[in-house]
Design a protein around this motif. Structure first.
Motif: not given
Length: 260
Positions: A192-198, A200-202, A233-234, A239-244
């Motif tokens: 789930s974190y890897e998908l978020l980094e991809q 969310g570009n973070c 951190a999320i 923005r990251l929260t919504e994406i996650y």
């Protein structure tokens, strides 16, 4: 004695649940064995034979009332699947199944041949009607299963973005259980974190360390600093929260997990 073989649409069959129960195997493992054989049959260009001898269906779990897949199998299909079960106990069980298949075939033949031509005609009509009713019943079950799945998806999609952490942990844990148990939680969490980094570009690791450094400069206790997770951190970035949340919802729907 428990029933090993039963009549369906005028044909003697068994199913994956019965095989799993009698051979002392997990149903998931029997389903895996069946799918492996189906793949080999497809590679051998025997798809038509597969369709004629394997019938994918559903059953309702008596405890959680959820619907799960199973396979109905003719005697030939059973023989192919059980071919790899070679322990002495499994050999004895295969003999029992084969004997029961033979008994059922003989019973069907005797019952049909004993009928007059008129009754045989009515029997064929009855079988045709029964087949239609069975298909309608299966269709109704399929519709109910889809409705239940859609209701669950609606609950997942309605997760409140301001009260999300507990639900996210619960969903990821259920996804891990679907993948083989609680031990898979770390793998699911990382995914789930890897998908978020991809998406969310973070870099969550960098954001996590920045939070720790800031807390250290503010004089926070070391135990609190060490407790900072990537989830913190999320949470700091809306923005990251919504994406996650969107990612976890997608994973939950994909694995058909249910919201409490």
């Amino acid at each position: 004695m428990t029933q090993l073989v039963f009549i369906r649409e005028g044909q003697a069959v068994t199913d994956s649940l019965t095989v799993a129960r009698e051979f002392g195997k997990d149903h998931d493992h029997v389903m895996r064995d069946i799918r492996q054989q189906l793949k080999k049959l497809q590679e051998a260009d025997e798809t038509e034979w597969s369709v004629a001898n394997f019938g994918e269906a559903q059953y309702q779990h008596p405890q959680n009332k959820q619907w799960y897949p199973k396979f109905d199998m003719t005697e030939d299909a059973f023989a192919i699947v059980a071919m790899s079960y070679t322990t002495p106990e499994a050999m004895k069980m295969k003999v029992k199944f084969i004997t029961e298949f033979k008994r059922m075939r003989n019973e069907l033949t005797i019952n049909t041949q004993a009928l007059s031509p008129e009754l045989q005609m009515f029997n064929q009509m009855f079988q045709a009607v029964a087949k239609v009713e069975l298909e309608n019943s299966q269709l109704k079950n399929d519709v109910n299963a889809v409705k239940q799945q859609l209701d669950n998806q609606a609950e997942i999609l309605a997760l409140n973005p301001t009260e999300w952490r507990k639900k996210v942990r619960s969903l990821l844990n259920k996804i891990a259980q679907k993948r083989g148990g609680h031990d898979a939680y770390s793998e699911v969490n990382s995914e789930s974190y890897e998908l978020l980094e991809q998406r969310g570009n973070c870099k969550l690791g960098i954001r996590q360390e920045n939070i720790k450094k800031r807390m250290a400069l503010e004089g926070a206790a070391k135990s609190k600093i060490n407790a900072i997770s990537k989830l913190e951190a999320i949470a700091e970035d809306s923005r990251l929260t919504e994406i996650y949340l969107a990612i976890v919802k997608e994973m939950a729907i994909k694995h058909s997990v249910k919201v409490d």
